[in-house]
Design an enzyme around this catalytic site. Structure first.
Site, PDB file in Angstrom:
ATOM      1  N   ASP A 110       0.640  -1.065   0.038  1.00  0.00           N
ATOM      2  CA  ASP A 110      -0.124  -0.097  -0.176  1.00  0.00           C
ATOM      3  C   ASP A 110       0.928   1.306   0.230  1.00  0.00           C
ATOM      4  OD1 ASP A 110      -2.067  -1.793   0.171  1.00  0.00           O
ATOM      5  OD2 ASP A 110      -2.195  -1.646   2.244  1.00  0.00           O
ATOM      6  N   GLU A 111       1.913   1.159  -0.620  1.00  0.00           N
ATOM      7  CA  GLU A 111       2.817   2.379  -0.648  1.00  0.00           C
ATOM      8  C   GLU A 111       2.285   3.249  -1.757  1.00  0.00           C
ATOM      9  OE1 GLU A 111       4.011  -0.680  -1.205  1.00  0.00           O
ATOM     10  OE2 GLU A 111       5.375  -1.314   0.239  1.00  0.00           O
TER      11      GLU A 111
ATOM     12  N   GLY B 297      -4.664  -4.408  -3.797  1.00  0.00           N
ATOM     13  CA  GLY B 297      -5.630  -3.257  -4.036  1.00  0.00           C
ATOM     14  C   GLY B 297      -5.027  -2.138  -4.537  1.00  0.00           C
ATOM     15  N   HIS B 298      -4.883  -1.900  -5.627  1.00  0.00           N
ATOM     16  CA  HIS B 298      -3.934  -0.681  -6.269  1.00  0.00           C
ATOM     17  C   HIS B 298      -4.989   0.290  -7.037  1.00  0.00           C
ATOM     18  CE1 HIS B 298      -0.320  -3.690  -7.253  1.00  0.00           C
ATOM     19  NE2 HIS B 298      -0.568  -3.786  -5.835  1.00  0.00           N
ATOM     20  N   THR B 299      -4.768   1.506  -6.196  1.00  0.00           N
ATOM     21  CA  THR B 299      -5.765   2.568  -6.357  1.00  0.00           C
ATOM     22  C   THR B 299      -5.206   3.523  -7.430  1.00  0.00           C
ATOM     23  OG1 THR B 299      -6.187   2.612  -4.026  1.00  0.00           O
ATOM     24  CG2 THR B 299      -7.113   4.252  -5.190  1.00  0.00           C
TER      25      THR B 299
ATOM     26  N   THR C  15      -5.759 -11.645   3.796  1.00  0.00           N
ATOM     27  CA  THR C  15      -6.911 -10.893   3.207  1.00  0.00           C
ATOM     28  C   THR C  15      -7.918 -11.677   2.770  1.00  0.00           C
ATOM     29  OG1 THR C  15      -5.911 -11.326   1.003  1.00  0.00           O
ATOM     30  CG2 THR C  15      -5.268  -9.344   2.143  1.00  0.00           C
TER      31      THR C  15
ATOM     32  N   GLN D 271       1.953  -6.105  -3.214  1.00  0.00           N
ATOM     33  CA  GLN D 271       2.446  -6.085  -1.936  1.00  0.00           C
ATOM     34  C   GLN D 271       3.714  -5.462  -1.393  1.00  0.00           C
ATOM     35  OE1 GLN D 271       1.470  -9.688  -3.254  1.00  0.00           O
ATOM     36  NE2 GLN D 271      -0.511  -8.778  -2.584  1.00  0.00           N
TER      37      GLN D 271
ATOM     38  N   THR E  36       3.342 -12.623   2.850  1.00  0.00           N
ATOM     39  CA  THR E  36       2.230 -13.432   1.835  1.00  0.00           C
ATOM     40  C   THR E  36       3.082 -14.494   1.411  1.00  0.00           C
ATOM     41  OG1 THR E  36       0.972 -12.840   0.101  1.00  0.00           O
ATOM     42  CG2 THR E  36       3.159 -11.679  -0.051  1.00  0.00           C
TER      43      THR E  36
ATOM     44  N   ARG F 162      -9.975  -2.972   6.120  1.00  0.00           N
ATOM     45  CA  ARG F 162      -9.204  -2.808   7.556  1.00  0.00           C
ATOM     46  C   ARG F 162      -8.518  -1.501   7.517  1.00  0.00           C
ATOM     47  NH1 ARG F 162      -6.204  -8.337   7.609  1.00  0.00           N
ATOM     48  NH2 ARG F 162      -5.619  -7.681   5.570  1.00  0.00           N
TER      49      ARG F 162
ATOM     50  N   ARG G 150      -5.237   0.418   8.732  1.00  0.00           N
ATOM     51  CA  ARG G 150      -3.972   0.188   8.544  1.00  0.00           C
ATOM     52  C   ARG G 150      -3.335   0.853   9.747  1.00  0.00           C
ATOM     53  NH1 ARG G 150      -3.871   2.706   2.565  1.00  0.00           N
ATOM     54  NH2 ARG G 150      -4.587   0.816   1.362  1.00  0.00           N
TER      55      ARG G 150
HETATM   56  P1  GDP Z   1      -0.978   0.102  -3.434  1.00  0.00           P
HETATM   57  O1  GDP Z   1      -1.516  -1.014  -3.183  1.00  0.00           O
HETATM   58  O2  GDP Z   1       0.802   0.319  -3.177  1.00  0.00           O
HETATM   59  O3  GDP Z   1      -1.151   0.372  -4.864  1.00  0.00           O
HETATM   60  O4  GDP Z   1      -1.602   1.380  -2.554  1.00  0.00           O
HETATM   61  P2  GDP Z   1      -3.093   1.449  -2.375  1.00  0.00           P
HETATM   62  O5  GDP Z   1      -3.825   1.947  -3.418  1.00  0.00           O
HETATM   63  O6  GDP Z   1      -3.644   0.256  -1.651  1.00  0.00           O
HETATM   64  O7  GDP Z   1      -3.008   2.585  -1.258  1.00  0.00           O
HETATM   65  C1  GDP Z   1      -2.427   3.992  -1.271  1.00  0.00           C
HETATM   66  C2  GDP Z   1      -3.546   5.061  -1.235  1.00  0.00           C
HETATM   67  O8  GDP Z   1      -3.043   6.329  -1.073  1.00  0.00           O
HETATM   68  C3  GDP Z   1      -4.652   5.138  -2.219  1.00  0.00           C
HETATM   69  O9  GDP Z   1      -5.868   5.411  -1.632  1.00  0.00           O
HETATM   70  C4  GDP Z   1      -4.201   5.958  -3.120  1.00  0.00           C
HETATM   71  O10 GDP Z   1      -4.866   6.684  -3.687  1.00  0.00           O
HETATM   72  C5  GDP Z   1      -3.418   6.930  -2.174  1.00  0.00           C
HETATM   73  N1  GDP Z   1      -2.267   7.785  -2.713  1.00  0.00           N
HETATM   74  C6  GDP Z   1      -1.102   7.439  -3.365  1.00  0.00           C
HETATM   75  N2  GDP Z   1      -0.286   8.512  -3.714  1.00  0.00           N
HETATM   76  C7  GDP Z   1      -0.614   9.309  -2.748  1.00  0.00           C
HETATM   77  C8  GDP Z   1      -0.364  10.693  -2.366  1.00  0.00           C
HETATM   78  O11 GDP Z   1       1.037  11.136  -2.875  1.00  0.00           O
HETATM   79  N3  GDP Z   1      -1.072  11.298  -1.277  1.00  0.00           N
HETATM   80  C9  GDP Z   1      -2.075  11.039  -0.789  1.00  0.00           C
HETATM   81  N4  GDP Z   1      -2.707  11.848  -0.090  1.00  0.00           N
HETATM   82  N5  GDP Z   1      -2.857   9.894  -1.247  1.00  0.00           N
HETATM   83  C10 GDP Z   1      -1.984   8.889  -2.181  1.00  0.00           C
HETATM   84  P1  IMO Z   2      -0.959  -4.485  -2.226  1.00  0.00           P
HETATM   85  O1  IMO Z   2      -0.642  -4.938  -3.446  1.00  0.00           O
HETATM   86  C1  IMO Z   2      -0.899  -4.721   2.265  1.00  0.00           C
HETATM   87  C2  IMO Z   2      -0.736  -8.613   3.718  1.00  0.00           C
HETATM   88  C3  IMO Z   2      -2.116  -9.079   4.515  1.00  0.00           C
HETATM   89  C4  IMO Z   2      -1.429  -9.931   5.589  1.00  0.00           C
HETATM   90  C5  IMO Z   2      -0.389 -10.397   4.827  1.00  0.00           C
HETATM   91  C6  IMO Z   2      -0.824 -11.796   4.291  1.00  0.00           C
HETATM   92  O2  IMO Z   2      -2.042  -3.598  -2.386  1.00  0.00           O
HETATM   93  O3  IMO Z   2       0.094  -3.371  -1.592  1.00  0.00           O
HETATM   94  P2  IMO Z   2      -2.158 -12.747   2.182  1.00  0.00           P
HETATM   95  O4  IMO Z   2      -3.932 -12.546   1.990  1.00  0.00           O
HETATM   96  O5  IMO Z   2      -1.699 -12.137   1.043  1.00  0.00           O
HETATM   97  O6  IMO Z   2      -1.931 -14.184   2.492  1.00  0.00           O
HETATM   98  O7  IMO Z   2      -2.076 -11.881   3.432  1.00  0.00           O
HETATM   99  O8  IMO Z   2      -0.321  -9.712   3.826  1.00  0.00           O
HETATM  100  N1  IMO Z   2      -0.996  -8.226   2.263  1.00  0.00           N
HETATM  101  C7  IMO Z   2      -1.121  -6.794   2.036  1.00  0.00           C
HETATM  102  N2  IMO Z   2      -0.926  -5.702   2.857  1.00  0.00           N
HETATM  103  N3  IMO Z   2      -0.967  -4.589   0.705  1.00  0.00           N
HETATM  104  C8  IMO Z   2      -1.110  -5.651   0.096  1.00  0.00           C
HETATM  105  O9  IMO Z   2      -1.251  -5.701  -1.135  1.00  0.00           O
HETATM  106  C9  IMO Z   2      -1.588  -6.874   0.727  1.00  0.00           C
HETATM  107  N4  IMO Z   2      -1.559  -8.032   0.194  1.00  0.00           N
HETATM  108  C10 IMO Z   2      -1.484  -8.873   1.451  1.00  0.00           C
HETATM  109  O10 IMO Z   2      -2.798  -7.972   5.034  1.00  0.00           O
HETATM  110  O11 IMO Z   2      -0.789  -9.223   6.510  1.00  0.00           O
HETATM  111 MG    MG Z   3      -2.854  -1.679  -1.687  1.00  0.00          MG
END
Ligand code: GDP
Ligand code: IMO
Ligand code: MG
Length: 424
Positions: free
Chosen positions: A13-14, A40-42, A129, A224, A239, A303, A305
């Site tokens: 979720d970076e 989950g990539h936003t 997840t 991840q 994972t 959930r 974070r």
């Molecule tokens: P991923 O799994 O690494 O693709 O990241 P996620 O989508 O799960 O979570 C990142 C969250 O931060 C999402 O809601 C994005 O829309 C948001 N996001 C990404 N970059 C930025 C940023 O620079 N600033 C803010 N405020 N939100 C961001």
């Molecule tokens: P993105 O690509 C954050 C975490 C779960 C749990 C562990 C194992 O969006 O960054 P799993 O269902 O993979 O067996 O769960 O890994 N986890 C993540 N945490 N972002 C993810 O994906 C994740 N995918 C799995 O929360 O701790």
């Molecule tokens: Mg994510």
């Protein structure tokens, strides 16, 4: 620039989705190499926000092809739903999305076994997840998995499911006391995917390697994060795949010599969802504040974070194993209103100062993060697109991070939207 890899440097979720979408403008193909619908990539631009779980984050960029490689575990139900969503938004999917015939399938019993195993774990639940990821990879390595290619032959598929179900139902019922799966209903459901997935099934390794020969540029999208890697992460709270750079080669079939850019995605602070060690966690009002300002709630499960300060000891470790050639630092805007910002530069373990990231849980539980404190910039930097427009305190923060890690940052994100970005 043949293959670039985008890799989460922390616990996921970076902001990988945002950065992949942005960089996709300059590539021909975006390919997922591991994980599954646990991701989950936003992606946001203008007033639009979408979350992708399986389809690569390049799908919204015109002229970009998308690949789901052999290293991904595919839930066909989630896959078809996502294809439907993207198509309904007006984007072509057929002819642009290529799914590896060698990728393994997630079956309903994987999810049920995962649920049962989480309850049984005596070291505490991992907090997965619930997408069936672990059990699907177990079957892959136990050589009892069912692959995308098996969908093409109804008889083979039926035989494989029947063979697998005998064991799975016995495990579910006799070991976990869980409900059995209805085998016939499962076969009925899965034979139907034959027609639905057929147009997308491809020998993606051949496709990618041919594209490389033709001079096309590929962006590999990690899911991840490196600290969730099954070998290099905080095992067993990880994972079941390899988000780190090696996963790109085994999960796509591209040679390591084709990779010339490894982009580490670094959130300006740390988060983790699920259980497991997190040295710089702020289990207090400050952590709550970061969660609120950063909207830190899982894109897949919703959930909350866990939040904490940036951990350079951990980042130095993930930079080392991935060989980051550059960083993209995201969510800098979230730190906008803080009086002071802390950065962990060392750990103290048994009275000794260390810079090594320990791999064992007992040590990780004992480390005391050592922080430096930097002044905050206390002004909203959301949407800034120019380095020089950043307050000096924000530039100092970024410079401290890149100097410590000895890796330059080429992208700074100042908001969730595609356009809220500084490109250096
Ligand atoms: P991923 O799994 O690494 O693709 O990241 P996620 O989508 O799960 O979570 C990142 C969250 O931060 C999402 O809601 C994005 O829309 C948001 N996001 C990404 N970059 C930025 C940023 O620079 N600033 C803010 N405020 N939100 C961001
Ligand atoms: P993105 O690509 C954050 C975490 C779960 C749990 C562990 C194992 O969006 O960054 P799993 O269902 O993979 O067996 O769960 O890994 N986890 C993540 N945490 N972002 C993810 O994906 C994740 N995918 C799995 O929360 O701790
Ligand atoms: Mg994510």
């Amino acid at each position: 620039m043949p293959v670039s890899v985008v890799i989460g440097s922390q616990w996921g979720d970076e902001g990988k989705g945002k950065i992949v979408d942005l960089i996709s403008q300059d590539v021909d193909i975006v390919a997922r190499y591991q994980g599954g619908a646990n991701a989950g990539h936003t992606i946001c631009w203008e007033d639009k926000t979408f979350v992708l779980h399986l389809i690569p984050s390049g799908i919204f960029q015109e002229g970009v092809d998308c690949v789901i490689g052999n290293g991904v575990v595919i839930d066909p139900v989630a896959m078809m739903q996502e294809i439907g969503m993207v198509r309904d938004l007006g984007y072509d999917v057929e002819g642009r999305l290529f799914i590896s015939h060698n990728a393994h399938l997630i079956m309903p019993y994987h999810k049920r076994i995962e649920e049962a195993r989480e309850k049984f774990r005596d070291g505490g639940a991992i907090g997965t997840t619930g997408r069936g990821i672990g059990p699907a990879y177990v079957d892959k390595f136990a050589r009892t998995g069912i692959r995308v290619v098996d969908l093409l032959d109804r008889d083979v598929l039926r035989k494989k499911i029947l063979a697998s179900m005998e064991e799975k139902n016995a495990i579910l019922e006799k070991i976990y006391g869980a409900e059995k799966i209805d085998v016939e209903a499962l076969i009925e459901e899965y034979v139907e995917f034959d027609k639905l997935i057929d147009p997308y099934i491809t020998d993606t390794t051949e496709f990618l390697c041919r594209s490389l020969k033709e001079g096309k540029r590929i962006l590999a999208e990690g899911a991840q994060g490196s600290l969730l890697d099954v070998d290099f992460g905080t095992y067993p709270f990880v994972t079941s795949s390899h988000p780190t750079v090696g996963g790109c080669c085994t999960g796509l079939g591209v040679p390591p010599t084709a990779i010339d850019r490894v982009i580490g995605i670094v959130k300006a602070y740390s988060t983790r969802v699920g259980n497991g060690p997190f040295p710089t966690e702020l289990d207090n009002a400050q952590g709550e504040e970061l969660r609120k300002t950063g909207h830190e709630f899982g894109a897949t499960t919703g959930r909350p974070r866990r939040c904490g300060w940036l951990d350079l000891v951990a980042l130095n470790y993930t930079s080392m194993i991935n060989g980051f050639t550059e960083l993209a630092i995201t969510k800098l805007d979230v730190l906008s209103n803080l009086e002071e910002i802390k950065i962990c530069t060392d750990y103290k373990l048994n009275g000794k100062t260390i810079r090594r990231f320990p791999s064992d849980l007992p040590s990780l539980a004992l480390v005391e993060p050592q922080y430096i404190t930097m002044p905050g910039w206390k002004t909203d930097i959301t949407g800034i697109t120019d380095w020089d427009a950043l307050p000096i305190e924000a530039r100092n923060y970024l410079n401290f991070v890149t100097n410590y890690l000895e890796v330059p940052a080429h992208i700074i994100a100042t908001g969730p939207k595609r356009e809220q970005t500084i490109v250096l």
